[in-house]
Design a protein around this motif. Structure first.
Motif, PDB file in Angstrom:
ATOM      1  N   ARG A   1      -9.862 -59.287  87.226  1.00  0.00           N
ATOM      2  CA  ARG A   1      -8.610 -59.072  87.968  1.00  0.00           C
ATOM      3  C   ARG A   1      -7.774 -57.972  87.317  1.00  0.00           C
ATOM      4  N   ALA A   2      -7.684 -57.984  86.006  1.00  0.00           N
ATOM      5  CA  ALA A   2      -6.890 -56.968  85.301  1.00  0.00           C
ATOM      6  C   ALA A   2      -7.499 -55.575  85.479  1.00  0.00           C
ATOM      7  N   ARG A   3      -8.807 -55.484  85.358  1.00  0.00           N
ATOM      8  CA  ARG A   3      -9.462 -54.173  85.528  1.00  0.00           C
ATOM      9  C   ARG A   3      -9.351 -53.690  86.970  1.00  0.00           C
ATOM     10  N   PHE A   4      -9.483 -54.622  87.921  1.00  0.00           N
ATOM     11  CA  PHE A   4      -9.372 -54.230  89.325  1.00  0.00           C
ATOM     12  C   PHE A   4      -7.942 -53.803  89.650  1.00  0.00           C
TER      13      PHE A   4
ATOM     14  N   PRO B   1      -0.694 -52.933 103.448  1.00  0.00           N
ATOM     15  CA  PRO B   1      -0.023 -52.692 102.164  1.00  0.00           C
ATOM     16  C   PRO B   1       0.201 -53.968 101.357  1.00  0.00           C
ATOM     17  N   SER B   2       0.510 -55.071 102.022  1.00  0.00           N
ATOM     18  CA  SER B   2       0.735 -56.312 101.274  1.00  0.00           C
ATOM     19  C   SER B   2      -0.507 -56.701 100.473  1.00  0.00           C
ATOM     20  N   THR B   3      -1.679 -56.406 101.026  1.00  0.00           N
ATOM     21  CA  THR B   3      -2.923 -56.738 100.330  1.00  0.00           C
ATOM     22  C   THR B   3      -3.145 -55.811  99.152  1.00  0.00           C
ATOM     23  N   PHE B   4      -3.061 -54.474  99.364  1.00  0.00           N
ATOM     24  CA  PHE B   4      -3.350 -53.603  98.228  1.00  0.00           C
ATOM     25  C   PHE B   4      -2.252 -53.635  97.173  1.00  0.00           C
ATOM     26  N   HIS B   5      -1.022 -54.016  97.548  1.00  0.00           N
ATOM     27  CA  HIS B   5       0.014 -54.206  96.523  1.00  0.00           C
ATOM     28  C   HIS B   5      -0.262 -55.475  95.714  1.00  0.00           C
ATOM     29  N   ARG B   6      -0.766 -56.521  96.387  1.00  0.00           N
ATOM     30  CA  ARG B   6      -1.125 -57.757  95.685  1.00  0.00           C
ATOM     31  C   ARG B   6      -2.282 -57.488  94.720  1.00  0.00           C
ATOM     32  N   TRP B   7      -3.211 -56.612  95.125  1.00  0.00           N
ATOM     33  CA  TRP B   7      -4.338 -56.271  94.263  1.00  0.00           C
ATOM     34  C   TRP B   7      -3.868 -55.613  92.963  1.00  0.00           C
ATOM     35  N   GLN B   8      -2.699 -54.988  92.987  1.00  0.00           N
ATOM     36  CA  GLN B   8      -2.183 -54.335  91.780  1.00  0.00           C
ATOM     37  C   GLN B   8      -1.691 -55.340  90.747  1.00  0.00           C
ATOM     38  N   THR B   9      -1.587 -56.586  91.137  1.00  0.00           N
ATOM     39  CA  THR B   9      -1.174 -57.629  90.193  1.00  0.00           C
ATOM     40  C   THR B   9      -2.426 -58.348  89.708  1.00  0.00           C
ATOM     41  N   THR B  10      -2.276 -59.165  88.715  1.00  0.00           N
ATOM     42  CA  THR B  10      -3.426 -59.943  88.237  1.00  0.00           C
ATOM     43  C   THR B  10      -3.381 -61.368  88.756  1.00  0.00           C
TER      44      THR B  10
ATOM     45  N   GLY C   1      -3.739 -64.346  91.718  1.00  0.00           N
ATOM     46  CA  GLY C   1      -4.624 -64.644  92.838  1.00  0.00           C
ATOM     47  C   GLY C   1      -6.083 -64.499  92.458  1.00  0.00           C
ATOM     48  N   GLY C   2      -6.926 -64.633  93.460  1.00  0.00           N
ATOM     49  CA  GLY C   2      -8.365 -64.545  93.243  1.00  0.00           C
ATOM     50  C   GLY C   2      -8.870 -63.124  93.360  1.00  0.00           C
ATOM     51  N   LEU C   3     -10.163 -63.001  93.232  1.00  0.00           N
ATOM     52  CA  LEU C   3     -10.791 -61.692  93.375  1.00  0.00           C
ATOM     53  C   LEU C   3     -10.951 -61.364  94.859  1.00  0.00           C
ATOM     54  N   PRO C   4     -10.869 -60.074  95.209  1.00  0.00           N
ATOM     55  CA  PRO C   4     -10.945 -59.689  96.621  1.00  0.00           C
ATOM     56  C   PRO C   4     -12.358 -59.809  97.180  1.00  0.00           C
TER      57      PRO C   4
ATOM     58  N   TRP D   1     -15.606 -58.383  98.933  1.00  0.00           N
ATOM     59  CA  TRP D   1     -16.228 -57.078  98.765  1.00  0.00           C
ATOM     60  C   TRP D   1     -16.051 -56.180  99.994  1.00  0.00           C
ATOM     61  N   GLU D   2     -16.124 -56.728 101.192  1.00  0.00           N
ATOM     62  CA  GLU D   2     -16.003 -55.863 102.377  1.00  0.00           C
ATOM     63  C   GLU D   2     -14.634 -55.194 102.439  1.00  0.00           C
ATOM     64  N   LYS D   3     -13.595 -55.875 101.954  1.00  0.00           N
ATOM     65  CA  LYS D   3     -12.265 -55.256 101.910  1.00  0.00           C
ATOM     66  C   LYS D   3     -12.217 -54.168 100.839  1.00  0.00           C
ATOM     67  N   VAL D   4     -12.828 -54.439  99.705  1.00  0.00           N
ATOM     68  CA  VAL D   4     -12.875 -53.438  98.637  1.00  0.00           C
ATOM     69  C   VAL D   4     -13.635 -52.205  99.118  1.00  0.00           C
ATOM     70  N   ALA D   5     -14.758 -52.421  99.795  1.00  0.00           N
ATOM     71  CA  ALA D   5     -15.563 -51.305 100.302  1.00  0.00           C
ATOM     72  C   ALA D   5     -14.775 -50.484 101.327  1.00  0.00           C
ATOM     73  N   ALA D   6     -14.014 -51.145 102.195  1.00  0.00           N
ATOM     74  CA  ALA D   6     -13.201 -50.424 103.190  1.00  0.00           C
ATOM     75  C   ALA D   6     -12.100 -49.626 102.503  1.00  0.00           C
ATOM     76  N   PHE D   7     -11.496 -50.198 101.476  1.00  0.00           N
ATOM     77  CA  PHE D   7     -10.459 -49.513 100.708  1.00  0.00           C
ATOM     78  C   PHE D   7     -11.043 -48.249 100.071  1.00  0.00           C
ATOM     79  N   CYS D   8     -12.195 -48.394  99.452  1.00  0.00           N
ATOM     80  CA  CYS D   8     -12.843 -47.253  98.806  1.00  0.00           C
ATOM     81  C   CYS D   8     -13.248 -46.189  99.822  1.00  0.00           C
ATOM     82  N   ALA D   9     -13.834 -46.604 100.920  1.00  0.00           N
ATOM     83  CA  ALA D   9     -14.267 -45.642 101.936  1.00  0.00           C
ATOM     84  C   ALA D   9     -13.082 -44.872 102.491  1.00  0.00           C
TER      85      ALA D   9
END
Length: 135
Positions: A10-13, A42-51, A53-56, A58-66
Motif C-alpha cells: 500500500r505504501a509503495r503503491f 478522482p475520489s479513487t485515485f486520491h484514496r490510492w495516495q493514502t495507505t 484501505g485495501g489494495l486496488p 488490478w483492472e482499475k490499476v491497468a486502466a489508470f496506467c493505460a
C-alpha cells in the motif's frame, strides 16, 4: 518470489500514484482530465495516495496506467506482484458487428454467394488497413 506485506504494498503503491499524478499534472492534466483518460474517479485515485484501505483491483490499476501512458509493470512492481501473480487482464470485448458476421457465415440458411461476398469484403478491408498502416 518474495511476497510483499500488504502494508508495504500500500505504501509503495501510494508513492507510485502520487508520482503518476504529479507527472500528469505537470503535463497540464486536471483531475477531470485524468478521470476522462483513465475512467477512474478522482475520489479513487486520491484514496490510492493514502495507505488506508485495501489494495486496488488490478483492472482499475491497468486502466489508470493505460490512461496515463504508464507501463503496468511499474504498478505491478509497486504492488510487489509479478506477471505470474497478477490477475489476468480481461479479454477484449468482441465487436458486436464481428459477432453478427460470424453468425451469418455459420448460418446454413444463408446462401453461399452471400457468404463469399462477405468474406471478399472482409479481405479487401483487411488489405486496405494493412496498406494504410504501412505493413
Amino acid at each position: 518470489m518474495t511476497t510483499v506485506p500488504p502494508a508495504v504494498a500500500r505504501a509503495r503503491f501510494a508513492a507510485f500514484v502520487s508520482r503518476a499524478l504529479r507527472e500528469a499534472r505537470s503535463r497540464g492534466m486536471t483531475d477531470t482530465d485524468i478521470k476522462a483518460a483513465t475512467g477512474i474517479p478522482p475520489s479513487t485515485f486520491h484514496r490510492w495516495q493514502t495507505t488506508e484501505g485495501g489494495l486496488p483491483r488490478w483492472e482499475k490499476v491497468a486502466a489508470f496506467c493505460a490512461g496515463l501512458d504508464i507501463p503496468t509493470s511499474a504498478a505491478a512492481a509497486a504492488l510487489g506482484i509479478s506477471d505470474r501473480t497478477r490477475e489476468p487482464e480481461p479479454e477484449p470485448t468482441e465487436d458486436p458487428d464481428l459477432r453478427r458476421l460470424g453468425r451469418i457465415l455459420r448460418d446454413p440458411a444463408v446462401p453461399e454467394s452471400e457468404k463469399q461476398a462477405i468474406r471478399h469484403t472482409i479481405r479487401m478491408l483487411s488489405r486496405a488497413t494493412r496498406t494504410e498502416a504501412g505493413d
